[in-house]
Design an enzyme around this catalytic site. Structure first.
Site, PDB file in Angstrom:
ATOM      1  N   SER A  39       0.903  -1.074   0.073  1.00  0.00           N
ATOM      2  CA  SER A  39       0.115   0.195  -0.112  1.00  0.00           C
ATOM      3  C   SER A  39       1.080   1.186  -0.189  1.00  0.00           C
ATOM      4  O   SER A  39       2.104   0.959   0.508  1.00  0.00           O
ATOM      5  CB  SER A  39      -0.789  -0.017   1.210  1.00  0.00           C
ATOM      6  OG  SER A  39      -1.513   1.345   1.647  1.00  0.00           O
ATOM      7  N   TYR A  44      -1.908  -0.747  10.770  1.00  0.00           N
ATOM      8  CA  TYR A  44      -1.940  -0.899   9.332  1.00  0.00           C
ATOM      9  C   TYR A  44      -0.566  -0.487   8.539  1.00  0.00           C
ATOM     10  O   TYR A  44      -0.062  -1.174   7.612  1.00  0.00           O
ATOM     11  CB  TYR A  44      -3.068  -0.266   8.667  1.00  0.00           C
ATOM     12  CG  TYR A  44      -3.546  -0.380   7.351  1.00  0.00           C
ATOM     13  CD1 TYR A  44      -3.948  -1.567   6.910  1.00  0.00           C
ATOM     14  CD2 TYR A  44      -3.070   0.636   6.053  1.00  0.00           C
ATOM     15  CE1 TYR A  44      -4.315  -1.893   5.341  1.00  0.00           C
ATOM     16  CE2 TYR A  44      -3.271   0.053   4.836  1.00  0.00           C
ATOM     17  CZ  TYR A  44      -3.553  -0.843   4.553  1.00  0.00           C
ATOM     18  OH  TYR A  44      -4.019  -1.134   2.932  1.00  0.00           O
TER      19      TYR A  44
HETATM   20  N1  NAD Z   1      -8.744  -0.373  -0.734  1.00  0.00           N
HETATM   21  C1  NAD Z   1      -7.779   0.550  -0.533  1.00  0.00           C
HETATM   22  O1  NAD Z   1      -7.628   1.995  -0.317  1.00  0.00           O
HETATM   23  C2  NAD Z   1      -6.313  -0.155  -0.753  1.00  0.00           C
HETATM   24  C3  NAD Z   1      -5.184   0.579  -0.692  1.00  0.00           C
HETATM   25  C4  NAD Z   1      -3.954   0.067  -0.621  1.00  0.00           C
HETATM   26  C5  NAD Z   1      -3.741  -1.340  -0.296  1.00  0.00           C
HETATM   27  N2  NAD Z   1      -4.851  -1.981  -0.277  1.00  0.00           N
HETATM   28  C6  NAD Z   1      -4.395  -3.480   0.027  1.00  0.00           C
HETATM   29  O2  NAD Z   1      -5.233  -4.090  -0.999  1.00  0.00           O
HETATM   30  C7  NAD Z   1      -5.644  -5.643  -0.461  1.00  0.00           C
HETATM   31  C8  NAD Z   1      -7.036  -5.802  -0.849  1.00  0.00           C
HETATM   32  O3  NAD Z   1      -7.914  -4.846  -0.314  1.00  0.00           O
HETATM   33  P1  NAD Z   1      -9.214  -4.339  -1.037  1.00  0.00           P
HETATM   34  O4  NAD Z   1      -9.120  -2.881  -0.931  1.00  0.00           O
HETATM   35  O5  NAD Z   1      -9.529  -4.924  -2.305  1.00  0.00           O
HETATM   36  O6  NAD Z   1     -10.435  -5.016   0.098  1.00  0.00           O
HETATM   37  P2  NAD Z   1     -11.661  -6.113   0.017  1.00  0.00           P
HETATM   38  O7  NAD Z   1     -11.949  -6.036   1.459  1.00  0.00           O
HETATM   39  O8  NAD Z   1     -12.445  -5.495  -1.133  1.00  0.00           O
HETATM   40  O9  NAD Z   1     -10.806  -7.254  -0.667  1.00  0.00           O
HETATM   41  C9  NAD Z   1     -10.015  -8.114   0.312  1.00  0.00           C
HETATM   42  C10 NAD Z   1     -10.447  -9.402   0.376  1.00  0.00           C
HETATM   43  O10 NAD Z   1      -9.665 -10.277   1.158  1.00  0.00           O
HETATM   44  C11 NAD Z   1     -10.459 -11.003   2.065  1.00  0.00           C
HETATM   45  N3  NAD Z   1     -10.145 -11.512   3.223  1.00  0.00           N
HETATM   46  C12 NAD Z   1      -9.751 -10.337   3.907  1.00  0.00           C
HETATM   47  N4  NAD Z   1      -9.358 -11.061   5.398  1.00  0.00           N
HETATM   48  C13 NAD Z   1      -9.093 -12.476   4.660  1.00  0.00           C
HETATM   49  C14 NAD Z   1      -8.569 -13.629   5.719  1.00  0.00           C
HETATM   50  N5  NAD Z   1      -8.298 -13.435   6.859  1.00  0.00           N
HETATM   51  N6  NAD Z   1      -8.635 -14.649   4.835  1.00  0.00           N
HETATM   52  C15 NAD Z   1      -9.078 -14.918   3.695  1.00  0.00           C
HETATM   53  N7  NAD Z   1      -9.580 -13.966   3.105  1.00  0.00           N
HETATM   54  C16 NAD Z   1      -9.591 -12.559   3.618  1.00  0.00           C
HETATM   55  C17 NAD Z   1     -11.753 -10.467   1.912  1.00  0.00           C
HETATM   56  O11 NAD Z   1     -12.767 -11.634   2.189  1.00  0.00           O
HETATM   57  C18 NAD Z   1     -11.988  -9.951   0.610  1.00  0.00           C
HETATM   58  O12 NAD Z   1     -12.622 -10.476  -0.512  1.00  0.00           O
HETATM   59  C19 NAD Z   1      -5.336  -5.483   1.009  1.00  0.00           C
HETATM   60  O13 NAD Z   1      -4.225  -6.094   1.395  1.00  0.00           O
HETATM   61  C20 NAD Z   1      -5.316  -3.886   1.271  1.00  0.00           C
HETATM   62  O14 NAD Z   1      -4.653  -3.702   2.354  1.00  0.00           O
HETATM   63  C21 NAD Z   1      -6.106  -1.631  -0.222  1.00  0.00           C
END
Ligand code: NAD
Length: 266
Positions: free
Chosen positions: A146, A159
């Protein structure tokens, strides 16, 4: 999306691809000619992906904190497709920018354990489970970090620390697994997904979408002027997966943030 073919014949295992960024990457990999196995704790969403792509997408319902779930995902990929070319460790949870003073000691300890177990250990277990198969295919690992992995204020203390730890995994594993496996990361900026919190803070069901109109706020401050959609990051994951196009790239982080990182105050 029309098939592009950058990943023709590849097999990818992805965690957290039930929704958000991981789901967009899985869909794009399929469009590029790959087949996928997806590990997620959201059973309905992995089932929906598998149903939408019969014979080319399979789901494993499980938790990334469980080593066996990763072993099962890799075994399924081997059984169905005979190989693993790419491992995308992506599942993650958020702390909703909570600073240290807002934790009790007890919640701090439990939240640390939960966030690091999912965001860091989950990535490491995924790589370990896929290591042998990736060595055989001379494949690639891609870890989702991130902008919070590179700077402060993209999250709260837990985080931010967890995403910095993912950058450490990328760099160290790139050395430890070379020359057989390339290891890189993608650092998205604020993205319109359902990113959720942790049970230790009673925020396991809270979504970042509930925080308010992130889209409007982010669009105003980002140099590129738009809030990112999950699909906006998928191309970076395609590039890093591709042997032909990223043969010399390892230990790197692609920042996909609309220019957030370059902006000074003023
Ligand atoms: N959304 C943002 O602004 C952002 C920014 C930078 C990085 N990220 C990173 O991107 C990645 C994806 O996040 P996202 O924003 O798409 O969120 P999201 O919640 O839409 O997707 C995350 C997925 O991971 C699954 N998940 C969560 N915990 C889990 C576990 N313990 N076991 C199995 N599955 C699990 C959830 O069910 C979901 O389908 C994460 O690592 C997040 O930290 C997100």
């Amino acid at each position: 999306m029309a098939q592009q073919g950058w990943l023709d014949g590849y097999t990818a295992v992805l965690t957290g691809a039930g929704g958000g960024i991981g789901r967009a990457v899985a869909e794009r990999y399929l469009a590029e000619g790959a087949q996928v196995v997806v590990l997620d704790r959201d059973e309905a969403s992995v089932a929906a992906l598998a149903e939408a792509h019969p014979g080319r997408a399979f789901g494993v319902f499980g938790d990334v904190r469980d080593p066996q779930a990763h072993v099962d995902a890799v075994a399924l990929a081997q059984e169905r497709f005979g190989r693993v070319d790419v491992l995308v460790a992506n599942a993650g949870v958020f702390d909703f920018w909570r600073p240290l003073p807002r934790y009790s000691l007890e919640r701090l300890e439990r939240s640390f354990d939960e966030i690091f177990a999912i965001n860091v250990k989950g990535h490491l277990l995924a790589v370990k489970a896929a290591e042998t198969a990736l060595r055989q295919s001379r494949g690639a690992v891609i870890l989702t970090t991130s902008v919070a992995g590179l700077n402060a204020a993209g999250g709260g203390v837990l985080y931010t620390a967890s995403k910095h730890a993912v950058v450490g995994l990328v760099r160290q594993l790139a050395l430890e697994l070379s020359p057989d496996i390339r290891v890189n990361g993608v650092a998205p900026g604020a993205t319109l997904t359902g990113l959720s919190g942790v049970d230790a803070l009673d925020e396991g069901r809270r979504s970042i979408q509930e925080v308010g109109d992130i889209s409007a706020a982010v669009s105003k401050i980002l140099p590129l002027g738009f809030a990112q959609q999950p699909q906006d990051h998928a191309g970076a994951y395609v590039l890093l997966a591709s042997r032909e196009n990223a043969r010399a790239i390892t230990g790197q982080i692609i920042v996909s943030d609309g220019g957030q990182e370059i902006r000074a105050i003023g």
